[in-house]
Write an enzyme that holds these catalytic residues in place. Structure first.
Site, PDB file in Angstrom:
ATOM      1  CG  HIS A 126      -0.949  -0.555   2.264  1.00  0.00           C
ATOM      2  ND1 HIS A 126      -0.004  -0.230   3.436  1.00  0.00           N
ATOM      3  CD2 HIS A 126      -1.215  -1.842   2.707  1.00  0.00           C
ATOM      4  CE1 HIS A 126       0.191  -1.155   4.270  1.00  0.00           C
ATOM      5  NE2 HIS A 126      -0.684  -2.350   4.245  1.00  0.00           N
ATOM      6  CG  HIS A 131      -2.830  -7.937  12.312  1.00  0.00           C
ATOM      7  ND1 HIS A 131      -3.859  -7.175  12.382  1.00  0.00           N
ATOM      8  CD2 HIS A 131      -1.915  -7.405  11.534  1.00  0.00           C
ATOM      9  CE1 HIS A 131      -3.336  -6.114  11.624  1.00  0.00           C
ATOM     10  NE2 HIS A 131      -2.256  -6.118  11.274  1.00  0.00           N
ATOM     11  CD  GLU A 146      -2.947  -4.679   7.200  1.00  0.00           C
ATOM     12  OE1 GLU A 146      -2.163  -4.688   8.180  1.00  0.00           O
ATOM     13  OE2 GLU A 146      -2.507  -4.091   6.206  1.00  0.00           O
ATOM     14  CG  ASP A 159      -0.234  -8.205   5.933  1.00  0.00           C
ATOM     15  OD1 ASP A 159      -1.255  -7.973   6.203  1.00  0.00           O
ATOM     16  OD2 ASP A 159       0.724  -7.658   6.209  1.00  0.00           O
ATOM     17  CG  HIS A 163      -0.375  -2.087  11.560  1.00  0.00           C
ATOM     18  ND1 HIS A 163      -0.731  -2.720  10.176  1.00  0.00           N
ATOM     19  CD2 HIS A 163      -0.657  -0.968  11.119  1.00  0.00           C
ATOM     20  CE1 HIS A 163      -0.905  -2.145   9.157  1.00  0.00           C
ATOM     21  NE2 HIS A 163      -0.802  -0.915   9.815  1.00  0.00           N
ATOM     22  CG  ASP A 213       1.819  -6.149  11.357  1.00  0.00           C
ATOM     23  OD1 ASP A 213       2.439  -6.883  10.512  1.00  0.00           O
ATOM     24  OD2 ASP A 213       0.783  -5.582  11.108  1.00  0.00           O
ATOM     25  CE1 TYR A 260       6.774  -4.691   8.550  1.00  0.00           C
ATOM     26  CE2 TYR A 260       6.747  -3.898  10.561  1.00  0.00           C
ATOM     27  CZ  TYR A 260       5.966  -4.406   9.796  1.00  0.00           C
ATOM     28  OH  TYR A 260       4.907  -5.229  10.183  1.00  0.00           O
ATOM     29  CG  HIS A 300       5.735  -8.927   7.484  1.00  0.00           C
ATOM     30  ND1 HIS A 300       4.868  -9.167   6.357  1.00  0.00           N
ATOM     31  CD2 HIS A 300       4.703  -8.140   8.229  1.00  0.00           C
ATOM     32  CE1 HIS A 300       3.883  -8.784   6.403  1.00  0.00           C
ATOM     33  NE2 HIS A 300       3.459  -7.984   7.424  1.00  0.00           N
TER      34      HIS A 300
HETATM   35 FE1  FEO Z   1      -0.708  -5.063   9.665  1.00  0.00          FE
HETATM   36 FE2  FEO Z   1       1.495  -7.052   8.154  1.00  0.00          FE
HETATM   37  O1  FEO Z   1      -0.082  -6.624   8.695  1.00  0.00           O
END
Ligand code: FEO
Length: 404
Positions: free
Chosen positions: A23, A77, A79, A81, A144, A163, A191, A222
Site C-alpha cells: 500500500h 491480526h 489484516e 497479509d 498495527h 507486525d 518497516y 514479516h
Molecule cells: Fe498489519 Fe503485516 O499486517
C-alpha cells in the site's frame, strides 16, 4: 532451509520474493508472511499468509502434520497479509478452532464467510494449554490495527509478535544471525518508519506490557526471526517509538525552473556550517518510503515547493500527505519555495507542516521567480537556524535520556 525455532515450533509461512508494493511502501527486497506451527499434545497454527499463498502454507504444514490434525488456528491480526487465507486454511484444517479476540473476529467477518467456522474468542491475558506448552495472548492494540495481539509461549521464551519487529525482506534464511545484521536492521527501520511510526504511543504501551516477559526469540509476521539480536531490536524500538532524533536535518524539495532548487541548495549550505548531517532530497527522485525512513530520526526538515496552479507541486503534495499521515513527532522545520503570481506553494507546504505538528521555525521563505542574492543569503541563514535548532533538540533528548 532451517525452519525450527525450537523442537516442535516451526516456521511454515511464505517468502514473497516479488512483492514491491505494500500500500504505497516500496518493498524493494520483497517480504515474507510468517506463520508458525506449534506442536505439542495439541497443535496450534499461529497466523496464516496472504490469500494466494494458502496452499504453500498448507504444504508446509503437511510436511509436519496432517492439516486435519491441527487443533487451533490463532489469528493475531485480521489484516489480509496474515489472515487472507483463513477461509481456505480453516476449510482444510477442518477440525481446528479459530482462536482470536472479539475485535479480530468482527474484522475477519467482513472479509470472510465465517458461518462454518468453529470459533473460540479470547481476551487479553487468556491462556490456552497445548500440553507441556501454553499459549498466552497479549493484546497489542494499534500495533498495527485495533485488534492486533501477540502470542507468547513462556516455556520456550518465544513471542509471536505479529507486525511488531517485522521487516519487509525476502530471504532464504529465517533467523537474524544468518543474514547481514546491518541489512536486517536497516529493513527493520524502514518497516518501522513506514508502518508503525504513527503508533508510537501504542507501541510504548505494548513495550511496557512485554517488558516483564522473558523473550529469547521474537518471531514477527514479516522477515527474519530475532534470536541473536533481541536486545538490539528492543533498544531500537525504544528509540523509534519516540522518534528520538540524531543530529540530522533534511532539505526536501520539488522544483519547476530551478528557483526552489537554488533555495534548497542555499539552505543546505547554511546547515552544513554546523556539525549536523544535512541531506538534500529531491522528492521527484526519491521514493516516499525512503523519505519516511529519513524522517524517523531527523531532528529537523525544511520542505520546499515551487508553485504550480496556485498551490504546491503534486509530487510534494503526495510526499507531504504520506509523511503527515505518519506524524513524525518532535521535529522542527519550515517551508520554502518560489512563486510567480499565485498564492505560492510554500504557504500550502506550511499547512502540511502545521498538520504534522512540526515546530515551525520561521515564516515561509519565499522567492518571486528566481531568488536573488539577498534571498539566497536568507536561505543560508535559515539553514543555519535549522541546524542549530536540530542540535539543541538532540542535546535535549540526550539529557532527558540520561535522566530517565
Ligand atoms: Fe498489519 Fe503485516 O499486517
Amino acid at each position: 532451509m532451517d525452519t525450527a525455532l525450537r523442537d516442535g515450533i516451526n516456521w511454515v509461512g511464505y517468502v514473497d520474493w516479488t512483492v514491491r508494493d505494500f500500500h504505497g511502501y516500496r518493498t524493494e527486497r520483497g517480504s515474507s508472511y510468517n506463520a508458525y506451527l506449534v506442536q505439542d499434545e495439541k497443535t496450534a497454527l499461529i497466523d496464516t499468509v496472504k490469500a494466494p499463498y494458502a496452499d504453500v502454507l498448507l504444504a508446509h504444514i503437511d510436511e509436519q502434520i496432517d492439516p486435519a490434525s491441527v487443533d487451533y488456528v490463532v489469528c493475531n491480526h485480521a489484516e489480509p497479509d496474515h489472515a487472507g487465507s483463513l477461509t481456505r486454511v480453516l476449510h482444510v484444517c477442518r477440525n481446528a478452532e479459530l482462536i482470536c479476540d472479539e475485535k479480530c473476529l468482527a474484522a475477519l467477518q467482513t472479509y470472510h464467510d465465517s458461518r462454518e467456522w468453529k470459533v473460540r474468542t479470547i481476551s487479553d491475558g487468556d491462556e490456552l494449554s497445548l500440553g507441556d506448552r501454553t499459549l498466552r495472548f497479549v493484546t497489542t492494540p494499534m500495533v498495527h490495527w485495533p485488534e492486533s495481539m501477540a502470542t507468547y509461549v513462556a516455556e520456550d521464551k518465544v513471542l509471536f509478535s505479529m507486525d511488531a519487529f517485522g521487516q519487509h525482506i525476502a530471504t532464504s534464511r529465517r533467523f537474524d544471525d544468518q543474514e547481514s545484521i546491518e541489512e536486517i536492521l536497516a529493513e527493520a527501520k524502514t518497516y518501522y518508519a513506514n508502518i508503525l511510526m504513527l503508533y508510537g504511543r501504542p507501541i510504548s504501551r505494548t513495550m511496557n506490557r512485554l517488558g516483564p516477559l522473558e523473550m529469547e526469540m521474537l518471531a514477527p509476521s514479516h522477515g527474519v526471526i530475532w534470536r541473536s539480536h533481541v536486545d538490539k531490536i528492543l533498544s531500537l524500538y525504544n528509540r523509534w517509538m519516540h522518534c528520538k532524533p540524531v543530529a540530522k536535518v533534511l532539505i526536501v524539495y520539488d522544483t519547476m525552473w530551478n528557483s526552489t532548487e537554488m533555495m534548497a541548495h542555499a539552505i543546505l549550505e547554511g546547515a552544513m556550517r554546523h556539525d549536523v548531517e544535512a541531506k538534500l532530497i529531491d522528492v521527484r527522485q526519491t521514493h516516499i518510503t525512503t523519505l519516511a525512513t529519513e524522517m524517523l530520526d531527523a531532528a529537523g526538515a525544511a520542505f520546499g515547493s515551487a508553485t504550480l496552479n496556485t498551490t504546491l507541486m503534486p509530487t510534494m503534495a503526495a510526499a507531504l500527505t504520506y509523511i503527515n499521515g505518519l506524524k513524525p513527532s518532535g521535529k522542527v522545520g519550515f517551508a520554502f519555495g518560489s512563486y510567480g503570481w499565485g498564492r505560492g506553494g510554500a504557504l500550502d507546504v506550511e499547512e502540511y507542516l502545521k498538520s504534522m505538528r512540526m515546530r515551525i521555525l520561521r515564516k515561509p521563505l519565499r522567492s518571486q521567480f528566481r531568488p536573488d542574492d539577498a534571498i539566497l543569503e536568507e536561505c543560508r541563514e535559515a539553514g543555519e537556524m535549522l541546524a542549530t535548532e536540530a542540535l539543541e533538540i538532540v542535546a535535549g533528548a540526550t539529557t532527558s535520556e540520561g535522566e530517565s
